[in-house]
Enzyme design. Structure first.
Site, short mmCIF file in Angstrom:
data_model
loop_
_atom_site.label_atom_id
_atom_site.label_comp_id
_atom_site.label_asym_id
_atom_site.label_seq_id
_atom_site.Cartn_x
_atom_site.Cartn_y
_atom_site.Cartn_z
N ARG A 88 0.84 -1.21 0.00
CA ARG A 88 0.00 0.00 0.00
C ARG A 88 0.88 1.26 0.00
O ARG A 88 0.52 2.27 -0.59
CB ARG A 88 -0.90 0.00 1.24
CG ARG A 88 -1.94 -1.13 1.24
CD ARG A 88 -2.68 -1.16 2.57
NE ARG A 88 -3.73 -2.17 2.62
CZ ARG A 88 -3.56 -3.41 3.10
NH1 ARG A 88 -2.38 -3.79 3.56
NH2 ARG A 88 -4.57 -4.26 3.14
N ASP A 148 -10.29 -4.53 8.36
CA ASP A 148 -9.33 -5.53 8.86
C ASP A 148 -9.96 -6.38 9.96
O ASP A 148 -9.68 -7.58 10.07
CB ASP A 148 -8.05 -4.84 9.34
CG ASP A 148 -7.38 -4.05 8.22
OD1 ASP A 148 -7.53 -4.46 7.05
OD2 ASP A 148 -6.72 -3.04 8.50
#
Ligand code: NAI
Length: 308
Positions: A88, A148
């Site tokens: 990321r 998450d």
């Protein structure tokens, strides 16, 4: 309640769809830079309204921010997603410029807006919005922990061979493969610590698979995921719109909490009509504290690449 979603790509459109399906907003405005793209996605979604039974009005615009005026919440998903093998953090160069411009446009037309940051590297993008928007800190929320944690619960249910509604678990710290901190010590199955059911090997499996959850999907899909990210954003928008005071792990500006300062990192927060209503301080084990501090150091290093 008017919501703007910037970026009508995979995550933005999924997020608009879930918001509309839950029917708690009067209006969703999709914005994209690609000519006609947001208008097309909005029209396609509106043509599901009679089929799916919602009244939320969805419109699209190619970069005309006057159409977003008076938004209560804006979600920033604009930018590039990662490809297989990428982290990321590698997206920072392109996405920082986009997020900065988009933020300025949003705040110009909706000075009271609450911004939910999705674009990656998310913790750093949330920090950038803090440094450039002029908005108070309770109005800037990064989306990472909600997603998450959903992935953590998916893996816990799999290892426990339990229905997902039986399990509860939270992921804090950074939204990155290495900085994610699934709190196994606090995860439960109907109130019973999951550590009582899972072997050491199973515990390790759950943690590792949670941390690489995004990368696993990127490998399978050729680009990053969109259903669960869109759903996670919709839960956060609903918590604000309906003033639910829901506890959601979010990336937010820390000023001393969890031993950190001047950094956006994922911690549990109460989300309601004002955005972040409260930061929840939970007691971490010594090992969790160490991992939280390591994640902070890594995010701080990425933040160092930002140019304001
Ligand atoms: P995508 O490529 O499908 O969509 C991005 C859209 O942004 C494109 O339609 C593009 O035209 C648009 N765009 C680019 N520059 C723009 C600008 N200046 N103004 C308005 N629109 C602009 O990408 P996807 O899969 O939707 O991902 C979007 C971002 O969200 C990526 O950075 C990705 O890494 C991130 N992401 C974050 C997650 C999280 O948990 N925080 C989860 C999943 C994705």
């Amino acid at each position: 309640m008017k919501v703007t979603v910037v970026g009508a790509g995979a995550v933005g459109a999924s997020c608009a769809e879930y918001i509309a399906m839950k029917d708690f907003c009067s209006e969703v405005v999709l914005v994209d830079i690609k000519e006609g793209f947001a208008e097309g996605k909005a029209m396609d979604l509106m043509q599901t309204a009679s089929l799916n039974g919602f009244d939320t009005k969805i419109t699209g615009t190619t970069g005309d921010y006057s159409k977003t005026a008076g938004s209560h919440v804006a979600v920033i998903t604009s930018g590039i997603p990662r490809k297989p093998g990428m982290t990321r953090e590698e997206l920072i160069g392109i996405n920082a410029g986009i997020v900065k411009d988009v933020t300025a446009n949003l705040v110009k037309h909706s000075p009271e807006v609450i911004i939910i940051v999705v674009s990656n590297p998310m913790d750093t993008m949330a920090y950038l919005v803090h440094k450039t928007s002029g908005l108070p800190k309770h109005k800037i929320i990064g989306m990472g922990g909600a997603l998450d944690s959903a992935r953590f619960q998916y893996r816990l249910a799999e290892a426990l061979e339990a229905p997902i509604s039986d399990v509860n678990g939270m992921v804090i710290a950074a939204h990155s493969d290495t900085g994610m901190l699934p709190l196994l010590s606090k995860a439960t199955r109907n109130g019973v610590p999951v550590t009582e059911f899972l072997s050491d090997e199973q515990q390790k499996y759950v943690i590792e698979e949670t941390k690489v959850g995004g990368a696993t999907l990127t490998k399978l899909l050729g680009t990053s995921a969109w259903y669960a990210p869109g759903a996670a954003v919709s839960v956060m928008v609903q918590a604000i719109a309906c003033d639910q005071k829901k506890m959601i792990p979010c990336s937010l500006m820390l000023e001393g909490e969890y031993g950190q300062n001047d950094i956006c990192l994922g911690v549990p927060a109460i989300i309601g009509k004002n955005g972040i209503e409260n930061i929840v301080n939970i007691t971490l084990t010594a090992d969790e504290q160490l991992k939280f501090a390591e994640a902070a150091n890594a995010v701080r290093e990425v933040n160092g690449d930002l140019k304001f």
